[in-house]
Design a protein around this motif. Sequence first.
Motif, PDB file in Angstrom:
ATOM      1  N   ASN A   1       0.824  -1.211   0.000  1.00 57.07           N
ATOM      2  CA  ASN A   1       0.000   0.000   0.000  1.00 57.07           C
ATOM      3  C   ASN A   1       0.855   1.257   0.000  1.00 57.07           C
ATOM      4  O   ASN A   1       0.533   2.250  -0.669  1.00 57.07           O
ATOM      5  CB  ASN A   1      -0.921  -0.003   1.219  1.00 57.07           C
ATOM      6  N   ARG A   2       1.954   1.211   0.740  1.00 57.49           N
ATOM      7  CA  ARG A   2       2.840   2.376   0.821  1.00 57.49           C
ATOM      8  C   ARG A   2       3.360   2.757  -0.568  1.00 57.49           C
ATOM      9  O   ARG A   2       3.383   3.937  -0.937  1.00 57.49           O
ATOM     10  CB  ARG A   2       4.000   2.064   1.776  1.00 57.49           C
ATOM     11  N   VAL A   3       3.755   1.767  -1.351  1.00 59.95           N
ATOM     12  CA  VAL A   3       4.274   2.042  -2.695  1.00 59.95           C
ATOM     13  C   VAL A   3       3.183   2.639  -3.585  1.00 59.95           C
ATOM     14  O   VAL A   3       3.408   3.614  -4.309  1.00 59.95           O
ATOM     15  CB  VAL A   3       4.829   0.752  -3.329  1.00 59.95           C
ATOM     16  N   ILE A   4       2.004   2.056  -3.533  1.00 60.38           N
ATOM     17  CA  ILE A   4       0.907   2.545  -4.380  1.00 60.38           C
ATOM     18  C   ILE A   4       0.574   3.996  -4.066  1.00 60.38           C
ATOM     19  O   ILE A   4       0.423   4.831  -4.967  1.00 60.38           O
ATOM     20  CB  ILE A   4      -0.331   1.649  -4.212  1.00 60.38           C
ATOM     21  N   VAL A   5       0.471   4.318  -2.785  1.00 60.26           N
ATOM     22  CA  VAL A   5       0.137   5.683  -2.377  1.00 60.26           C
ATOM     23  C   VAL A   5       1.243   6.657  -2.747  1.00 60.26           C
ATOM     24  O   VAL A   5       0.990   7.764  -3.247  1.00 60.26           O
ATOM     25  CB  VAL A   5      -0.150   5.728  -0.865  1.00 60.26           C
TER      26      VAL A   5
ATOM     27  N   ILE B   1      -3.742  -6.011  -0.677  1.00 61.83           N
ATOM     28  CA  ILE B   1      -3.380  -7.248  -1.351  1.00 61.83           C
ATOM     29  C   ILE B   1      -4.231  -8.389  -0.812  1.00 61.83           C
ATOM     30  O   ILE B   1      -4.886  -8.276   0.219  1.00 61.83           O
ATOM     31  CB  ILE B   1      -1.883  -7.591  -1.174  1.00 61.83           C
ATOM     32  N   CYS B   2      -4.198  -9.495  -1.530  1.00 65.87           N
ATOM     33  CA  CYS B   2      -4.662 -10.777  -1.004  1.00 65.87           C
ATOM     34  C   CYS B   2      -3.422 -11.636  -0.807  1.00 65.87           C
ATOM     35  O   CYS B   2      -2.524 -11.640  -1.677  1.00 65.87           O
ATOM     36  CB  CYS B   2      -5.623 -11.462  -1.970  1.00 65.87           C
ATOM     37  N   VAL B   3      -3.344 -12.327   0.310  1.00 57.82           N
ATOM     38  CA  VAL B   3      -2.202 -13.193   0.609  1.00 57.82           C
ATOM     39  C   VAL B   3      -2.735 -14.581   0.931  1.00 57.82           C
ATOM     40  O   VAL B   3      -3.443 -14.760   1.923  1.00 57.82           O
ATOM     41  CB  VAL B   3      -1.372 -12.672   1.796  1.00 57.82           C
ATOM     42  N   SER B   4      -2.399 -15.539   0.093  1.00 57.07           N
ATOM     43  CA  SER B   4      -2.923 -16.896   0.243  1.00 57.07           C
ATOM     44  C   SER B   4      -1.763 -17.847   0.512  1.00 57.07           C
ATOM     45  O   SER B   4      -0.785 -17.876  -0.249  1.00 57.07           O
ATOM     46  CB  SER B   4      -3.677 -17.301  -1.025  1.00 57.07           C
ATOM     47  N   VAL B   5      -1.862 -18.612   1.605  1.00 55.36           N
ATOM     48  CA  VAL B   5      -0.739 -19.414   2.089  1.00 55.36           C
ATOM     49  C   VAL B   5      -1.076 -20.903   2.056  1.00 55.36           C
ATOM     50  O   VAL B   5      -2.126 -21.328   2.542  1.00 55.36           O
ATOM     51  CB  VAL B   5      -0.357 -18.988   3.521  1.00 55.36           C
ATOM     52  N   ASN B   6      -0.180 -21.678   1.462  1.00 57.42           N
ATOM     53  CA  ASN B   6      -0.270 -23.137   1.413  1.00 57.42           C
ATOM     54  C   ASN B   6      -1.540 -23.611   0.720  1.00 57.42           C
ATOM     55  O   ASN B   6      -1.676 -23.430  -0.478  1.00 57.42           O
ATOM     56  CB  ASN B   6      -0.086 -23.721   2.815  1.00 57.42           C
ATOM     57  N   ALA B   7      -2.503 -24.199   1.442  1.00 59.80           N
ATOM     58  CA  ALA B   7      -3.711 -24.731   0.806  1.00 59.80           C
ATOM     59  C   ALA B   7      -4.676 -23.640   0.363  1.00 59.80           C
ATOM     60  O   ALA B   7      -5.625 -23.908  -0.370  1.00 59.80           O
ATOM     61  CB  ALA B   7      -4.422 -25.708   1.749  1.00 59.80           C
ATOM     62  N   GLN B   8      -4.446 -22.405   0.808  1.00 60.57           N
ATOM     63  CA  GLN B   8      -5.227 -21.283   0.300  1.00 60.57           C
ATOM     64  C   GLN B   8      -4.727 -20.960  -1.115  1.00 60.57           C
ATOM     65  O   GLN B   8      -3.528 -20.925  -1.350  1.00 60.57           O
ATOM     66  CB  GLN B   8      -5.052 -20.067   1.202  1.00 60.57           C
ATOM     67  N   VAL B   9      -5.644 -20.744  -2.029  1.00 60.25           N
ATOM     68  CA  VAL B   9      -5.238 -20.500  -3.420  1.00 60.25           C
ATOM     69  C   VAL B   9      -5.342 -19.019  -3.776  1.00 60.25           C
ATOM     70  O   VAL B   9      -4.414 -18.435  -4.332  1.00 60.25           O
ATOM     71  CB  VAL B   9      -6.078 -21.337  -4.403  1.00 60.25           C
TER      72      VAL B   9
ATOM     73  N   SER C   1       1.026 -16.887  -2.171  1.00 62.01           N
ATOM     74  CA  SER C   1       0.605 -16.163  -3.367  1.00 62.01           C
ATOM     75  C   SER C   1       0.113 -14.775  -2.967  1.00 62.01           C
ATOM     76  O   SER C   1      -0.706 -14.642  -2.048  1.00 62.01           O
ATOM     77  CB  SER C   1      -0.513 -16.915  -4.094  1.00 62.01           C
ATOM     78  N   VAL C   2       0.628 -13.756  -3.642  1.00 62.62           N
ATOM     79  CA  VAL C   2       0.279 -12.365  -3.348  1.00 62.62           C
ATOM     80  C   VAL C   2      -0.348 -11.746  -4.588  1.00 62.62           C
ATOM     81  O   VAL C   2       0.271 -11.698  -5.652  1.00 62.62           O
ATOM     82  CB  VAL C   2       1.511 -11.552  -2.911  1.00 62.62           C
ATOM     83  N   ASP C   3      -1.563 -11.273  -4.443  1.00 60.98           N
ATOM     84  CA  ASP C   3      -2.339 -10.665  -5.520  1.00 60.98           C
ATOM     85  C   ASP C   3      -2.502  -9.182  -5.188  1.00 60.98           C
ATOM     86  O   ASP C   3      -2.826  -8.830  -4.051  1.00 60.98           O
ATOM     87  CB  ASP C   3      -3.697 -11.359  -5.596  1.00 60.98           C
ATOM     88  N   CYS C   4      -2.280  -8.315  -6.177  1.00 60.66           N
ATOM     89  CA  CYS C   4      -2.278  -6.876  -5.905  1.00 60.66           C
ATOM     90  C   CYS C   4      -2.815  -6.117  -7.109  1.00 60.66           C
ATOM     91  O   CYS C   4      -2.662  -6.558  -8.254  1.00 60.66           O
ATOM     92  CB  CYS C   4      -0.850  -6.412  -5.597  1.00 60.66           C
ATOM     93  N   GLY C   5      -3.420  -4.966  -6.837  1.00 65.94           N
ATOM     94  CA  GLY C   5      -3.892  -4.119  -7.921  1.00 65.94           C
ATOM     95  C   GLY C   5      -3.833  -2.654  -7.540  1.00 65.94           C
ATOM     96  O   GLY C   5      -3.941  -2.307  -6.363  1.00 65.94           O
ATOM     97  N   ALA C   6      -3.660  -1.809  -8.532  1.00 66.34           N
ATOM     98  CA  ALA C   6      -3.613  -0.364  -8.304  1.00 66.34           C
ATOM     99  C   ALA C   6      -4.481   0.346  -9.328  1.00 66.34           C
ATOM    100  O   ALA C   6      -4.577  -0.074 -10.490  1.00 66.34           O
ATOM    101  CB  ALA C   6      -2.185   0.152  -8.390  1.00 66.34           C
ATOM    102  N   GLN C   7      -5.100   1.432  -8.877  1.00 68.35           N
ATOM    103  CA  GLN C   7      -5.841   2.313  -9.774  1.00 68.35           C
ATOM    104  C   GLN C   7      -5.129   3.655  -9.826  1.00 68.35           C
ATOM    105  O   GLN C   7      -4.718   4.191  -8.801  1.00 68.35           O
ATOM    106  CB  GLN C   7      -7.279   2.493  -9.301  1.00 68.35           C
ATOM    107  N   PHE C   8      -4.971   4.183 -11.046  1.00 66.53           N
ATOM    108  CA  PHE C   8      -4.310   5.463 -11.240  1.00 66.53           C
ATOM    109  C   PHE C   8      -5.076   6.242 -12.289  1.00 66.53           C
ATOM    110  O   PHE C   8      -5.244   5.776 -13.425  1.00 66.53           O
ATOM    111  CB  PHE C   8      -2.852   5.255 -11.673  1.00 66.53           C
ATOM    112  N   GLU C   9      -5.566   7.405 -11.896  1.00 66.45           N
ATOM    113  CA  GLU C   9      -6.322   8.282 -12.798  1.00 66.45           C
ATOM    114  C   GLU C   9      -7.435   7.523 -13.508  1.00 66.45           C
ATOM    115  O   GLU C   9      -7.681   7.701 -14.704  1.00 66.45           O
ATOM    116  CB  GLU C   9      -5.381   8.964 -13.792  1.00 66.45           C
TER     117      GLU C   9
END
Length: 282
Positions: free
Chosen positions: A48-52, A70-78, A95-103
Amino acid sequence: MFRRSIYKTPAQLRAMVEPGLITAAALDAVRPLIRPGITTLELDEAANRVIVERGGESNFQLVRGYHHTICVSVNAQVVHGIPGELVLQPGDIVSVDCGAQFEGWNGDSAVTFVVPDPERPELVARREELSRVTEGSLWAGVAAMATASHIGEIGTAIQEYIEAQGPSAVSGETYGILREYVGHGIGRKMHEAPSVFNYRTPDPGPEIKDGLVLAIEPMVTAGGEATYIEDDDWTVTTVDGSDGSHWEHSVARHAGGIWVLTAADGGAAGLAPFGIVPVPVA
């Protein structure tokens, strides 16, 4: 009812470059933090710090009911794991899932990591193999987008890549492809039409042509494809307890070729084995 075209104009494609780069930078900030003892919430804060700092906002936080970057999914979490007080342990697959919105435009990407564990090299090797197969299937799908005529060919390419790996050379495990969760179009919204299946379907799907932007995201398990949603109403976990892996990129098809918006190199390294050279959005 007005329905927006799934194809973007050249100006709109250019507007999607920066949110893609911001998303990539956020995941790059998480990468060196993947180690035993760190909490998943600390990973969330770093992203979040980087996105901001780059003038964007988390598009995950714009999803109703979700309050993290982000979403963080560990081991049996997909997928869709919620950051919190969970502490990463040696050998975890994350697994780390991330998204950013800009303008007003969006990027979406996911990466899988394996936490080092010198005491259990076999476990690490097995989980790294799962991640490698999943990432390879992502790039097979991206490569298909560069040459295919219809979106259904992307799912075929992903499934064929995974099937070609056969049982894991490390563990003998077969791989499952999640059926209930798929990729998607992306643009003004993080999730747009069309759906991008990660497996072969009888429907060829919409035409692939200039202006199409897709979030391609295979979700693969080291066992069965059946999943359930945990009591938090978000986290998707395998029924059989097998490990999961998730890789994703936002990809643009344009007049000059193909460009991976959420990769700093436009996808050059990942596409090289497929003989495809990405071309920047002009």
